[in-house]
Design a protein around this motif. Sequence first.
Motif, PDB file in Angstrom:
ATOM      1  N   PHE A 137      -2.394  -5.253  -3.249  1.00 40.79           N
ATOM      2  CA  PHE A 137      -0.953  -5.386  -3.114  1.00 40.79           C
ATOM      3  C   PHE A 137      -0.568  -6.843  -2.905  1.00 40.79           C
ATOM      4  O   PHE A 137      -1.152  -7.540  -2.072  1.00 40.79           O
ATOM      5  N   PRO A 146       5.049  -6.924   4.863  1.00 43.06           N
ATOM      6  CA  PRO A 146       5.502  -5.575   4.483  1.00 43.06           C
ATOM      7  C   PRO A 146       6.056  -5.492   3.066  1.00 43.06           C
ATOM      8  O   PRO A 146       6.147  -4.389   2.503  1.00 43.06           O
ATOM      9  N   ASN A 147       6.425  -6.629   2.490  1.00 41.64           N
ATOM     10  CA  ASN A 147       7.013  -6.619   1.149  1.00 41.64           C
ATOM     11  C   ASN A 147       5.995  -6.859   0.039  1.00 41.64           C
ATOM     12  O   ASN A 147       6.368  -7.109  -1.103  1.00 41.64           O
ATOM     13  N   ARG A 148       4.730  -6.764   0.356  1.00 43.15           N
ATOM     14  CA  ARG A 148       3.701  -6.854  -0.683  1.00 43.15           C
ATOM     15  C   ARG A 148       3.611  -5.491  -1.373  1.00 43.15           C
ATOM     16  O   ARG A 148       2.780  -4.651  -1.028  1.00 43.15           O
ATOM     17  N   THR A 149       4.444  -5.291  -2.365  1.00 40.30           N
ATOM     18  CA  THR A 149       4.553  -3.978  -3.026  1.00 40.30           C
ATOM     19  C   THR A 149       4.127  -4.003  -4.490  1.00 40.30           C
ATOM     20  O   THR A 149       4.147  -2.962  -5.153  1.00 40.30           O
ATOM     21  N   SER A 150       3.741  -5.172  -4.998  1.00 42.43           N
ATOM     22  CA  SER A 150       3.332  -5.288  -6.402  1.00 42.43           C
ATOM     23  C   SER A 150       1.810  -5.242  -6.488  1.00 42.43           C
ATOM     24  O   SER A 150       1.109  -5.786  -5.630  1.00 42.43           O
TER      25      SER A 150
END
Length: 235
Positions: A105, A119-123
């Motif tokens: 991620f 928390p914004n590591r969504t890719s």
Amino acid sequence: MKTSNLLPGWREEEYGRSRGGLPLRVQLPGRPVEGLLVAAQHGEEAETGLLARRLLERIPAGETAWAVVQAANPDGLLAGTRQNAAGVDLNRNFPSASWSPEPSFTFPPGIDPELRELPNRTSLSSPGSAPACEPETRALMALVERLRPRLVLDLHAPIELVLVRAGVPAAPVEMLAESAGLRVVSELAVPSPGAFDEWLLEQGIPAIVYEVEHAGLPQLCKRHLPGLERLLRDF
């Protein structure tokens, strides 16, 4: 090997070629190498390469025993992407025991710098088809094996911390953290299988991951250059 006209005393050497055919360059000091600083493994972290450049401009080659790689991922740096030209996250491609074929991620491309928090590591990002399948990875491994530095500093952004695992000497870590006001951690909230620092430790080479914030160059230089310059001069 050649001496740089813009950086008096530093010797520039091409240590390999990127997936896209660009030269991979290291600046070598005027004495036997003791340390290695690596910047811009992730192309979206261009500020790390700029900080490395400022260090080279501030420190004469005869006053340090550190070698410096300003751009370990020149393809990604030019494209503004985390990955290299093959779409591989180089900092997940090293043949450490933790390497995994599963995507990791990462931050979505073009995300607002203010939102670049764990928390914004969504890719999802590819670790490559196999450990060390990328030429940038193999070239950096060969450079480390040739230089055998006593310490490696791996510059990243943007989560503002110093990451150290077992076996790293305390003195440089404490100096860096105090100088820049950074917290020291031994693990990240998000796993990083196949990371450069994990492979280094398996080779018996202590490694410090130094994460700066996303900010303008003047602010970054003011906060981080004093400690980084001291590291290159004194350790």
